[in-house]
Design a protein around this motif. Structure first.
Motif, PDB file in Angstrom:
ATOM      1  N   TRP A  44       0.832  -1.214   0.000  1.00 12.65           N
ATOM      2  CA  TRP A  44       0.000   0.000   0.000  1.00 12.65           C
ATOM      3  C   TRP A  44       0.865   1.262   0.000  1.00 12.65           C
ATOM      4  N   VAL A  99      -2.668  -0.985  -7.754  1.00 11.63           N
ATOM      5  CA  VAL A  99      -3.886  -1.003  -6.937  1.00 11.63           C
ATOM      6  C   VAL A  99      -4.598  -2.347  -7.100  1.00 11.63           C
ATOM      7  N   MET A 102      -2.816  -5.070  -5.235  1.00 11.37           N
ATOM      8  CA  MET A 102      -3.016  -4.996  -3.788  1.00 11.37           C
ATOM      9  C   MET A 102      -4.449  -5.355  -3.382  1.00 11.37           C
ATOM     10  N   THR A 106      -5.076  -8.459  -1.049  1.00  7.72           N
ATOM     11  CA  THR A 106      -5.760  -8.245   0.226  1.00  7.72           C
ATOM     12  C   THR A 106      -7.006  -9.110   0.338  1.00  7.72           C
TER      13      THR A 106
END
Length: 159
Positions: A44, A99, A102, A106
């Motif tokens: 992040w 993005v 991630m 996640t």
């Protein structure tokens, strides 16, 4: 935006931030794409660096255009401008890919989703490719800009 900051062209100030942050975003994207432990810890942060670098690109191009309008015509500046105007088309896809990497990573960590592992690998490969492309292009922009400013210095006699 002011054309000058403390007597220096805004373009010069902005590109120094961009010249640091964009390569950091590229390097960070490569690391988090290849190394899952780094992805968990710094992913992040890489997204944040890539976002700031991407936001600086239009500021750099606008301030560069203002600076160019104050200078005599120069083919090297024209080439730097042409390449600089393309940089946003490298920065945005890199940001989106990091993005996506991630988000998928996640989601895969929080929930045991079968497709998350495959999606993470695909996002990592895409991120890696876009990072290499962005890194090459930011180098080309910077090289053209530095040549436009400093190319003649080698031919000057020393004092």
């Amino acid at each position: 935006m002011p054309e000058f900051v403390n007597g220096l062209p805004t373009h010069v100030m902005v590109i120094h931030f961009l010249v640091v942050l964009m390569p950091l975003a590229v390097l960070g994207a490569v690391v988090v794409a290849l190394w899952p432990a780094a992805r968990r810890r710094y992913g992040w942060l890489v997204v944040a660096v890539a976002a700031v670098a991407t936001a600086l690109v239009p500021i750099a191009t606008d301030s560069g255009e203002s600076l160019k309008n104050r200078l005599p015509p120069n083919s090297q500046i024209d080439e730097h401008e042409r390449l600089g105007n393309q940089l946003l088309w490298y920065a945005i896809p890199l940001l989106v890919a990091v993005v996506a990497l991630m988000v998928v990573h996640t989601m895969g960590q929080r929930q045991a989703l079968r497709w998350a592992r495959l999606a993470t690998v695909a996002a990592a490969v895409l991120t890696l490719g876009l990072a290499v492309a962005a890194g090459i292009h930011v180098y080309r922009v910077g090289d053209a800009g530095s040549r436009a400013v400093w190319d003649y210095v080698e031919d000057l006699p020393p004092r």
